[in-house]
Design a protein around this motif. Structure first.
Motif, mmCIF file in Angstrom:
data_model
loop_
_atom_site.group_PDB
_atom_site.id
_atom_site.type_symbol
_atom_site.label_atom_id
_atom_site.label_comp_id
_atom_site.label_asym_id
_atom_site.label_seq_id
_atom_site.Cartn_x
_atom_site.Cartn_y
_atom_site.Cartn_z
ATOM 1 N N PHE A 148 0.822 -1.210 0.000
ATOM 2 C CA PHE A 148 0.000 0.000 0.000
ATOM 3 C C PHE A 148 0.861 1.266 0.000
ATOM 4 O O PHE A 148 0.451 2.288 -0.562
ATOM 5 C CB PHE A 148 -0.955 -0.002 1.195
ATOM 6 C CG PHE A 148 -2.091 -0.970 1.051
ATOM 7 C CD1 PHE A 148 -2.694 -1.178 -0.180
ATOM 8 C CD2 PHE A 148 -2.560 -1.686 2.138
ATOM 9 C CE1 PHE A 148 -3.744 -2.073 -0.325
ATOM 10 C CE2 PHE A 148 -3.609 -2.584 2.013
ATOM 11 C CZ PHE A 148 -4.204 -2.776 0.776
ATOM 12 N N THR A 149 2.052 1.219 0.624
ATOM 13 C CA THR A 149 2.927 2.409 0.594
ATOM 14 C C THR A 149 3.405 2.682 -0.827
ATOM 15 O O THR A 149 3.485 3.843 -1.242
ATOM 16 C CB THR A 149 4.148 2.245 1.520
ATOM 17 O OG1 THR A 149 4.960 1.147 1.085
ATOM 18 C CG2 THR A 149 3.747 2.045 2.966
ATOM 19 N N PHE A 150 3.697 1.623 -1.581
ATOM 20 C CA PHE A 150 4.145 1.822 -2.964
ATOM 21 C C PHE A 150 2.998 2.319 -3.833
ATOM 22 O O PHE A 150 3.185 3.210 -4.676
ATOM 23 C CB PHE A 150 4.714 0.525 -3.533
ATOM 24 C CG PHE A 150 6.139 0.262 -3.139
ATOM 25 C CD1 PHE A 150 7.153 1.088 -3.577
ATOM 26 C CD2 PHE A 150 6.459 -0.799 -2.314
ATOM 27 C CE1 PHE A 150 8.468 0.866 -3.214
ATOM 28 C CE2 PHE A 150 7.772 -1.041 -1.942
ATOM 29 C CZ PHE A 150 8.783 -0.207 -2.386
ATOM 30 N N ALA A 151 1.812 1.752 -3.675
ATOM 31 C CA ALA A 151 0.656 2.188 -4.462
ATOM 32 C C ALA A 151 0.295 3.632 -4.128
ATOM 33 O O ALA A 151 0.034 4.442 -5.035
ATOM 34 C CB ALA A 151 -0.527 1.264 -4.207
ATOM 35 N N ALA A 196 8.105 8.045 12.743
ATOM 36 C CA ALA A 196 9.030 8.713 11.821
ATOM 37 C C ALA A 196 9.475 7.761 10.713
ATOM 38 O O ALA A 196 9.589 8.157 9.539
ATOM 39 C CB ALA A 196 10.240 9.242 12.587
ATOM 40 N N PHE A 197 9.747 6.505 11.086
ATOM 41 C CA PHE A 197 10.196 5.520 10.092
ATOM 42 C C PHE A 197 9.146 5.331 9.000
ATOM 43 O O PHE A 197 9.468 5.379 7.806
ATOM 44 C CB PHE A 197 10.482 4.176 10.763
ATOM 45 C CG PHE A 197 10.687 3.054 9.785
ATOM 46 C CD1 PHE A 197 11.915 2.846 9.185
ATOM 47 C CD2 PHE A 197 9.632 2.211 9.434
ATOM 48 C CE1 PHE A 197 12.105 1.826 8.259
ATOM 49 C CE2 PHE A 197 9.805 1.189 8.511
ATOM 50 C CZ PHE A 197 11.045 0.994 7.927
ATOM 51 N N TRP A 198 7.887 5.128 9.397
ATOM 52 C CA TRP A 198 6.862 4.832 8.402
ATOM 53 C C TRP A 198 6.538 6.046 7.530
ATOM 54 O O TRP A 198 6.224 5.906 6.348
ATOM 55 C CB TRP A 198 5.604 4.290 9.080
ATOM 56 C CG TRP A 198 5.753 2.852 9.474
ATOM 57 C CD1 TRP A 198 5.766 2.328 10.727
ATOM 58 C CD2 TRP A 198 5.929 1.743 8.578
ATOM 59 N NE1 TRP A 198 5.946 0.963 10.682
ATOM 60 C CE2 TRP A 198 6.044 0.577 9.376
ATOM 61 C CE3 TRP A 198 6.007 1.616 7.189
ATOM 62 C CZ2 TRP A 198 6.232 -0.683 8.826
ATOM 63 C CZ3 TRP A 198 6.193 0.350 6.641
ATOM 64 C CH2 TRP A 198 6.301 -0.775 7.457
ATOM 65 N N ILE A 199 6.628 7.254 8.106
ATOM 66 C CA ILE A 199 6.433 8.448 7.285
ATOM 67 C C ILE A 199 7.523 8.524 6.220
ATOM 68 O O ILE A 199 7.250 8.752 5.037
ATOM 69 C CB ILE A 199 6.451 9.720 8.155
ATOM 70 C CG1 ILE A 199 5.262 9.735 9.117
ATOM 71 C CG2 ILE A 199 6.408 10.973 7.274
ATOM 72 C CD1 ILE A 199 5.314 10.861 10.124
ATOM 73 N N ALA A 200 8.770 8.332 6.651
ATOM 74 C CA ALA A 200 9.889 8.373 5.705
ATOM 75 C C ALA A 200 9.772 7.261 4.676
ATOM 76 O O ALA A 200 10.066 7.461 3.486
ATOM 77 C CB ALA A 200 11.219 8.266 6.459
ATOM 78 N N TYR A 201 9.336 6.083 5.096
ATOM 79 C CA TYR A 201 9.209 4.949 4.183
ATOM 80 C C TYR A 201 8.186 5.258 3.086
ATOM 81 O O TYR A 201 8.404 4.960 1.910
ATOM 82 C CB TYR A 201 8.787 3.694 4.953
ATOM 83 C CG TYR A 201 9.064 2.415 4.211
ATOM 84 C CD1 TYR A 201 10.206 1.665 4.476
ATOM 85 C CD2 TYR A 201 8.192 1.943 3.227
ATOM 86 C CE1 TYR A 201 10.468 0.490 3.795
ATOM 87 C CE2 TYR A 201 8.447 0.778 2.538
ATOM 88 C CZ TYR A 201 9.586 0.044 2.827
ATOM 89 O OH TYR A 201 9.840 -1.110 2.129
ATOM 90 N N ILE A 202 7.073 5.854 3.481
ATOM 91 C CA ILE A 202 6.042 6.202 2.497
ATOM 92 C C ILE A 202 6.562 7.264 1.526
ATOM 93 O O ILE A 202 6.353 7.187 0.314
ATOM 94 C CB ILE A 202 4.775 6.720 3.210
ATOM 95 C CG1 ILE A 202 4.135 5.581 4.024
ATOM 96 C CG2 ILE A 202 3.762 7.265 2.198
ATOM 97 C CD1 ILE A 202 3.024 6.041 4.942
ATOM 98 N N LEU A 203 7.282 8.248 2.066
ATOM 99 C CA LEU A 203 7.744 9.372 1.236
ATOM 100 C C LEU A 203 8.868 8.988 0.281
ATOM 101 O O LEU A 203 9.050 9.642 -0.753
ATOM 102 C CB LEU A 203 8.202 10.521 2.135
ATOM 103 C CG LEU A 203 7.094 11.258 2.899
ATOM 104 C CD1 LEU A 203 7.692 12.277 3.853
ATOM 105 C CD2 LEU A 203 6.128 11.934 1.925
#
Length: 354
Positions: A148-151, A196-203
């Motif tokens: 879902f982060t990639f989509a 912070a990790f998941w925000i950066a991962y999505i971005l």
């Protein structure tokens, strides 16, 4: 926690240690996800649907081996990430180009799906830390989240870089600035590390996609014109080199420690909850505000000579005529390039046409 159990969790953790190499290869993977999908779709002429089927099968085969592994294996893990990046990109592209779903709707839907995945993951496991992926259930939540982060990243990146006309380079710069702000908030203002990790991962998804498009797209479309073939080869070689380095050095295995404490205090949980709500509100305000501001500017930028619908379509008619002439003279490479240009120009002009 008993010592033996602790060691077992360390050995069975299926995700690498978060180091600088993790973020470098993550951005490289997202770049390949953008360029390799375009390479198969346009350069090899597979078409969007067939490309999606091929990459979907390849991804699920890699995911099968990833689930069978009993510990983190760099080659298996990162091949899976590369393939899920391509597949996630194609999911959004199919919705946008194949089914005509607006990017605004795709962004909203994938945001909700990602949020629900995080919610159910936390309610089930009481943690969202990637340092605790040592059960099948957590691994399933993890890879669903990654998809879902990639989509979502694809939808957001295309929305701002193409449809709203910011361009690939400007979009990438904006994402880098946001990631830098998140890092500063984590380092100096006690922003929760997992958040912070998941925000950066999505971005990193729109960052990698913007980088890939900027390198591969033609200069007419705002890129450097390297092409999807050269860009994909360069980044695949770089990914392979880093994977070999990680496999030999084991730098992302030997330094790994179980750092997650699932028994958080009520005060800690409340603090993380408040931070999450604040971050979501900030992104909603900035995202919606930026979208509205940019859309209004695009409407004002419409030239007087293109005040009518026919005037705004004249450029597309010219590209179509050029494509027809190329096909008639069997110059299919040029025709494919113009088809790509036509798609880009259409995406860029969509707000004005609407």
């Amino acid at each position: 926690m008993p010592i033996n159990q602790s060691k077992s969790k360390i050995l069975l953790n299926k995700v690498p240690q978060v180091t600088i190499f993790f973020w470098i290869i993550k951005v490289l993977c997202t770049t390949v996800g953008e360029t390799f999908a375009d390479f198969l779709n346009f350069n090899l002429g597979f078409g969007l649907s067939f490309t999606t089927i091929i990459m979907g099968i390849a991804f699920f085969i890699a995911l099968f081996f990833q689930f069978r592994a009993t510990k983190y294996v760099p080659s298996i893990y990162w091949i899976t990430v590369v393939l899920i990046s391509v597949f996630g990109t194609l999911v959004t592209d199919n919705l946008t180009d194949g089914m005509g779903v607006p990017l605004e709707l795709s962004t909203a839907v994938f945001s909700v799906l990602l949020g629900l995945t995080f919610l159910f993951w936390y309610l089930s496991e009481k943690t969202l830390s990637i340092h605790s992926i040592y059960t099948r259930k957590r691994e399933a939540f993890y890879w669903l989240t990654i998809l879902f982060t990639f989509a979502l990243g694809t939808a957001v990146g295309d929305l701002y870089s193409e449809q709203l006309g910011l361009g690939y380079l400007n979009t990438g710069i904006i994402v880098v600035i946001i990631i830098a702000i998140i890092y500063i908030a984590y380092k100096f203002f006690k922003l929760n590390g997992i958040l912070a990790f998941w925000i950066a991962y999505i971005l990193t998804r729109p960052l990698g996609a913007s980088l890939g498009d900027y390198l591969s797209q033609t200069k007419v479309n705002g890129g450097l014109g390297l092409g999807t073939t050269i860009t994909s080869v360069i980044f695949l070689i770089a990914i392979l080199g880093i994977i070999v380095f990680l496999a030999v050095s084991k730098i992302d295995i030997s330094t790994k420690r179980e750092t997650t404490n699932t028994e958080q205090t009520n005060g800690s949980k409340k603090n993380v909850f408040i931070q999450t709500i604040v971050v979501l509100c900030v992104f909603l305000i900035v995202g919606i505000g930026g979208y509205t501001w940019r859309s209004n500017n695009l409407a004002l930028e419409t030239n007087v000579s293109q005040a009518t619908l026919s005037g705004q379509l004249s450029d597309f008619v010219k590209i179509e005529n050029d494509m027809f002439n190329d096909v008639s003279s069997n110059n299919f490479i040029s025709a494919k390039n113009k088809a790509n240009e036509l798609e880009h120009q259409w995406d860029t002009s969509e707000p004005k046409l609407r």
